[in-house]
Write a protein that holds these residues in place. Structure first.
Motif, PDB file in Angstrom:
ATOM      1  N   HIS A  38       0.771  -1.073   0.110  1.00 15.94           N
ATOM      2  CA  HIS A  38       0.004  -0.066   0.231  1.00 15.94           C
ATOM      3  C   HIS A  38       0.858   1.235   0.091  1.00 15.94           C
ATOM      4  CE1 HIS A  38      -3.533  -2.654   0.825  1.00 15.94           C
ATOM      5  NE2 HIS A  38      -2.710  -3.061   1.581  1.00 15.94           N
ATOM      6  N   ARG A  41       0.107   5.239  -1.204  1.00 14.90           N
ATOM      7  CA  ARG A  41      -0.367   6.135  -0.178  1.00 14.90           C
ATOM      8  C   ARG A  41       0.273   7.375  -0.078  1.00 14.90           C
ATOM      9  NH1 ARG A  41       0.369   1.660   3.097  1.00 14.90           N
ATOM     10  NH2 ARG A  41       1.212   2.372   5.063  1.00 14.90           N
ATOM     11  N   HIS A  48       4.431   3.725  -7.743  1.00 17.13           N
ATOM     12  CA  HIS A  48       4.383   2.800  -6.620  1.00 17.13           C
ATOM     13  C   HIS A  48       5.878   2.063  -6.629  1.00 17.13           C
ATOM     14  CE1 HIS A  48       4.046  -0.455  -3.821  1.00 17.13           C
ATOM     15  NE2 HIS A  48       2.604  -0.191  -3.797  1.00 17.13           N
TER      16      HIS A  48
END
Length: 189
Positions: A38, A41, A48
């Motif tokens: 994750h 974020r 990413h």
């Protein structure tokens, strides 16, 4: 020791013998990669760090962190270690997983690294505890071009040691797992 997730899940890895290497425990790696899945974020765009660039395992030991990243979708990994035996083990593990086209192991010191071709998107730093190597490694890797504003730095340390205090280092997350503290952050751009 084994790969805990991704395309190579369950594959056994070799580890250097002796007490000079302290491999990250499987359960800690699993928890860490759950957090990293994750990681987008912490970015404003679709970047990413696990999937969009080179992963550097700067104190490789067995190479478990970088190989776990490859198993989970990283496109390329570079492994540094100063110990010849550790580099030989990393190369064995690369061969075992048949990821030689995605991985490169080299004898190098993270406090005096070779010049980067491109910045890493993610850097794993798991130096020997109690030797105060995190901050010198981050500074040297930044100077050598391995770190930019998008590079996610994952540092493993003894929980009794101080957090990274470099100017410009922004802590994104910090977790304690027994006798291991994981700090995740970035250098401000």
């Amino acid at each position: 020791m084994r790969i805990v997730g991704g395309s190579h899940r369950g594959r056994v890895l070799n580890a250097p013998e002796g007490r000079d290497t302290r491999p990250t425990l499987d359960r800690v790696r699993e928890a860490l990669f759950n957090i990293l899945s994750h990681a987008s974020r912490w970015y404003e765009d679709d970047f990413h760090p696990l999937y969009d660039g080179v992963v550097l395992d700067a104190y490789a030991g067995s190479g478990a962190l970088g190989l776990e990243a490859l198993s989970r979708g990283a496109s390329k990994a570079v492994f540094f270690d100063t110990d010849r035996k550790a580099i030989a083990i990393v190369e064995q593990n690369i061969d075992t997983l048949k990821v030689g086209n995605q991985a490169k192991a080299q004898r190098a010191d993270a406090t005096k690294p070779p010049r980067a071709i491109e910045p890493a998107s993610m850097i794993f730093l798991d130096p020997p505890y109690g030797k105060d190597l995190l901050e010198p490694s981050i500074s040297a890797l930044a100077t050598a071009g391995w770190i930019d504003a998008n590079t996610l730095i994952i540092a493993e340390r003894d929980p009794r040691d101080p957090q990274i205090g470099l100017a410009g280092f922004e802590l994104c997350d910090s977790r304690k797992y027994g006798r291991c503290q994981i700090d995740i952050g970035r250098m401000a751009g």
